[in-house]
Design a protein around this motif. Sequence first.
Motif, PDB file in Angstrom:
ATOM      1  N   ASP A 147      25.842  50.606  36.357  1.00  0.00           N
ATOM      2  CA  ASP A 147      24.507  51.105  35.724  1.00  0.00           C
ATOM      3  C   ASP A 147      23.997  50.020  35.308  1.00  0.00           C
ATOM      4  OD1 ASP A 147      23.055  51.925  33.519  1.00  0.00           O
ATOM      5  OD2 ASP A 147      23.334  53.890  34.409  1.00  0.00           O
ATOM      6  N   PRO A 148      22.718  49.728  35.439  1.00  0.00           N
ATOM      7  CA  PRO A 148      21.882  48.610  34.954  1.00  0.00           C
ATOM      8  C   PRO A 148      21.999  48.099  33.510  1.00  0.00           C
ATOM      9  CG  PRO A 148      20.363  49.770  36.471  1.00  0.00           C
ATOM     10  CD  PRO A 148      21.650  50.586  36.192  1.00  0.00           C
ATOM     11  N   ALA A 149      22.263  49.134  32.672  1.00  0.00           N
ATOM     12  CA  ALA A 149      22.470  49.024  31.304  1.00  0.00           C
ATOM     13  C   ALA A 149      23.622  47.942  30.973  1.00  0.00           C
ATOM     14  CB  ALA A 149      22.572  50.276  30.534  1.00  0.00           C
ATOM     15  N   TRP A 150      24.720  48.133  31.934  1.00  0.00           N
ATOM     16  CA  TRP A 150      25.893  47.401  31.645  1.00  0.00           C
ATOM     17  C   TRP A 150      25.778  45.811  32.069  1.00  0.00           C
ATOM     18  CZ3 TRP A 150      29.295  48.958  28.301  1.00  0.00           C
ATOM     19  CH2 TRP A 150      29.345  50.243  28.060  1.00  0.00           C
ATOM     20  N   LEU A 151      24.743  45.759  32.791  1.00  0.00           N
ATOM     21  CA  LEU A 151      24.776  44.105  33.400  1.00  0.00           C
ATOM     22  C   LEU A 151      24.809  43.006  32.259  1.00  0.00           C
ATOM     23  CD1 LEU A 151      22.188  44.965  36.473  1.00  0.00           C
ATOM     24  CD2 LEU A 151      24.775  44.916  36.466  1.00  0.00           C
ATOM     25  N   ALA A 152      24.292  43.448  31.068  1.00  0.00           N
ATOM     26  CA  ALA A 152      24.254  42.328  30.473  1.00  0.00           C
ATOM     27  C   ALA A 152      25.547  41.988  29.546  1.00  0.00           C
ATOM     28  CB  ALA A 152      23.165  42.646  29.108  1.00  0.00           C
ATOM     29  N   ALA A 153      26.470  43.113  29.714  1.00  0.00           N
ATOM     30  CA  ALA A 153      27.745  43.075  29.061  1.00  0.00           C
ATOM     31  C   ALA A 153      28.730  42.163  29.790  1.00  0.00           C
ATOM     32  CB  ALA A 153      28.307  44.496  28.825  1.00  0.00           C
ATOM     33  N   GLU A 154      29.453  41.227  28.868  1.00  0.00           N
ATOM     34  CA  GLU A 154      30.619  40.507  29.298  1.00  0.00           C
ATOM     35  C   GLU A 154      31.587  41.305  30.084  1.00  0.00           C
ATOM     36  OE1 GLU A 154      33.706  37.627  26.935  1.00  0.00           O
ATOM     37  OE2 GLU A 154      31.641  36.825  27.014  1.00  0.00           O
ATOM     38  N   THR A 155      32.318  40.656  31.102  1.00  0.00           N
ATOM     39  CA  THR A 155      33.360  41.447  31.754  1.00  0.00           C
ATOM     40  C   THR A 155      34.722  40.783  31.354  1.00  0.00           C
ATOM     41  OG1 THR A 155      31.879  42.436  33.348  1.00  0.00           O
ATOM     42  CG2 THR A 155      34.393  42.695  33.833  1.00  0.00           C
ATOM     43  N   ALA A 156      35.709  41.821  30.849  1.00  0.00           N
ATOM     44  CA  ALA A 156      36.933  40.949  30.723  1.00  0.00           C
ATOM     45  C   ALA A 156      38.023  41.726  31.616  1.00  0.00           C
ATOM     46  CB  ALA A 156      37.456  41.289  29.172  1.00  0.00           C
ATOM     47  N   GLU A 157      38.962  41.102  31.909  1.00  0.00           N
ATOM     48  CA  GLU A 157      40.172  41.749  32.861  1.00  0.00           C
ATOM     49  C   GLU A 157      41.383  41.982  31.969  1.00  0.00           C
ATOM     50  OE1 GLU A 157      42.390  41.339  37.210  1.00  0.00           O
ATOM     51  OE2 GLU A 157      40.828  39.701  36.231  1.00  0.00           O
ATOM     52  N   VAL A 158      41.906  43.005  31.939  1.00  0.00           N
ATOM     53  CA  VAL A 158      42.969  43.283  31.572  1.00  0.00           C
ATOM     54  C   VAL A 158      44.279  43.162  32.563  1.00  0.00           C
ATOM     55  CG1 VAL A 158      44.396  45.361  30.091  1.00  0.00           C
ATOM     56  CG2 VAL A 158      41.994  45.171  30.004  1.00  0.00           C
ATOM     57  N   GLY A 159      44.745  42.034  32.425  1.00  0.00           N
ATOM     58  CA  GLY A 159      45.340  41.342  33.626  1.00  0.00           C
ATOM     59  C   GLY A 159      46.881  40.684  33.280  1.00  0.00           C
ATOM     60  N   CYS A 160      47.056  40.821  31.914  1.00  0.00           N
ATOM     61  CA  CYS A 160      48.596  40.115  31.461  1.00  0.00           C
ATOM     62  C   CYS A 160      49.594  41.343  31.591  1.00  0.00           C
ATOM     63  CB  CYS A 160      48.373  39.937  30.180  1.00  0.00           C
ATOM     64  SG  CYS A 160      47.160  38.568  29.854  1.00  0.00           S
ATOM     65  N   PHE A 161      50.289  41.707  32.712  1.00  0.00           N
ATOM     66  CA  PHE A 161      51.256  42.576  32.989  1.00  0.00           C
ATOM     67  C   PHE A 161      52.710  42.316  32.242  1.00  0.00           C
ATOM     68  CE2 PHE A 161      48.085  43.943  35.759  1.00  0.00           C
ATOM     69  CZ  PHE A 161      48.169  45.459  35.686  1.00  0.00           C
ATOM     70  N   HIS A 162      53.098  43.302  31.614  1.00  0.00           N
ATOM     71  CA  HIS A 162      54.463  42.861  30.887  1.00  0.00           C
ATOM     72  C   HIS A 162      55.400  42.911  32.162  1.00  0.00           C
ATOM     73  CE1 HIS A 162      58.376  43.650  28.650  1.00  0.00           C
ATOM     74  NE2 HIS A 162      57.410  43.083  27.624  1.00  0.00           N
ATOM     75  N   PRO A 163      56.551  42.108  31.960  1.00  0.00           N
ATOM     76  CA  PRO A 163      57.531  42.081  33.028  1.00  0.00           C
ATOM     77  C   PRO A 163      58.233  43.418  33.313  1.00  0.00           C
ATOM     78  CG  PRO A 163      57.903  40.242  31.514  1.00  0.00           C
ATOM     79  CD  PRO A 163      56.811  41.178  30.840  1.00  0.00           C
ATOM     80  N   GLN A 164      58.340  44.350  32.477  1.00  0.00           N
ATOM     81  CA  GLN A 164      58.955  45.663  32.569  1.00  0.00           C
ATOM     82  C   GLN A 164      58.243  46.359  33.631  1.00  0.00           C
ATOM     83  OE1 GLN A 164      61.047  47.656  29.417  1.00  0.00           O
ATOM     84  NE2 GLN A 164      61.118  45.703  28.395  1.00  0.00           N
ATOM     85  N   SER A 165      56.999  46.153  33.892  1.00  0.00           N
ATOM     86  CA  SER A 165      56.114  46.897  35.021  1.00  0.00           C
ATOM     87  C   SER A 165      56.620  47.039  36.052  1.00  0.00           C
ATOM     88  CB  SER A 165      54.452  46.277  34.719  1.00  0.00           C
ATOM     89  OG  SER A 165      54.142  46.144  33.457  1.00  0.00           O
ATOM     90  N   SER A 166      56.188  48.012  37.028  1.00  0.00           N
ATOM     91  CA  SER A 166      56.562  48.260  38.379  1.00  0.00           C
ATOM     92  C   SER A 166      55.692  47.271  39.136  1.00  0.00           C
ATOM     93  CB  SER A 166      56.325  49.609  38.874  1.00  0.00           C
ATOM     94  OG  SER A 166      54.991  49.887  38.854  1.00  0.00           O
TER      95      SER A 166
END
Length: 221
Positions: A20-39
Motif C-alpha cells: 500500500d502506498p501509505a507504507w512506502l515512507a516507512a523504513e523496512t527492517a529484517e527479522v533475520g537473526c535465527f537462534h541456532p535451535q531453529s530448524s
Amino acid sequence: MTYRLRRCSNVPPLRAEWNDPAWLAAETAEVGCFHPQSSNHRPRTFVRLMCDDENLHGIFKVEDRYVRCIRENYFDDVWKDSCVECFIQPKPGGGYFNFEFNCGGAHLCCYITDWKLKNGWFTQAVKLPAVIGGKILVKSSLPRLVEPENKEAVDWTLQFLIPLAVLEEFTGPLAKLSGQTWQGNFFKCAEEVSHPHWASWSPIEELNFHQPGSFGSLRFD
C-alpha cells in the motif's frame, strides 16, 4: 541496532497490504537473526512501523512455509502458532509491552516490569485486560485458522494498530513522540509446527525473547 520510526503522511488502511502506498515512507527492517535451535526452515520476515499523534502502525511480511494456526482467542498461546511479535519499551528503565500475533490475527499483550520467572510466570507483569487489549486492531492476510499445517510456500502479512492511549494506561503520559528513542525488538517464531524456528531483529543469545538488555533502539524521527 536502530530502527527509525517515521510519521505517517497518510494513515495506512487496515488491509494488511504490504505494498500500500501509505507504507512506502516507512523504513523496512529484517527479522533475520535465527537462534541456532531453529530448524532449517528460516522464513524471511520484514517489519515496518510508523506513527501519528494517536497510534503506532505496524506491518509484518513473512515468506513462509509449514504454516499452522489453531488459536483464535485473545490471550491464547499464539506464540506456538506461526507468529510475529513486537516488543516495545517506551521509557528507559521502565516496563515493556510484548505484542504477539499469530498469522490468523489472534493476539496477546502484557506489560512486564520484571521479566525474571517465578513459578512459570514473570515476577512482575500485568496481562492487558480484554477491554484494553481489544483496542489493538489486527488484520491478517490469512484465514483465522490454518489447520492442518500448510506445507507449501506462502507469503503472508499481518498489520496492527496500537493506540498510544493503551500504552499510557501503564506508562503514564508519553508526550510528543518526535525526537524520543524507545527500546524494542521484533520477532518471528513458530513452536508447535513441523519446522519450529525463532528469529529476532536485534540479536539474542539464549532462547528467550524476554531480554530487554538485547533490545535495539526505536528512534522517532
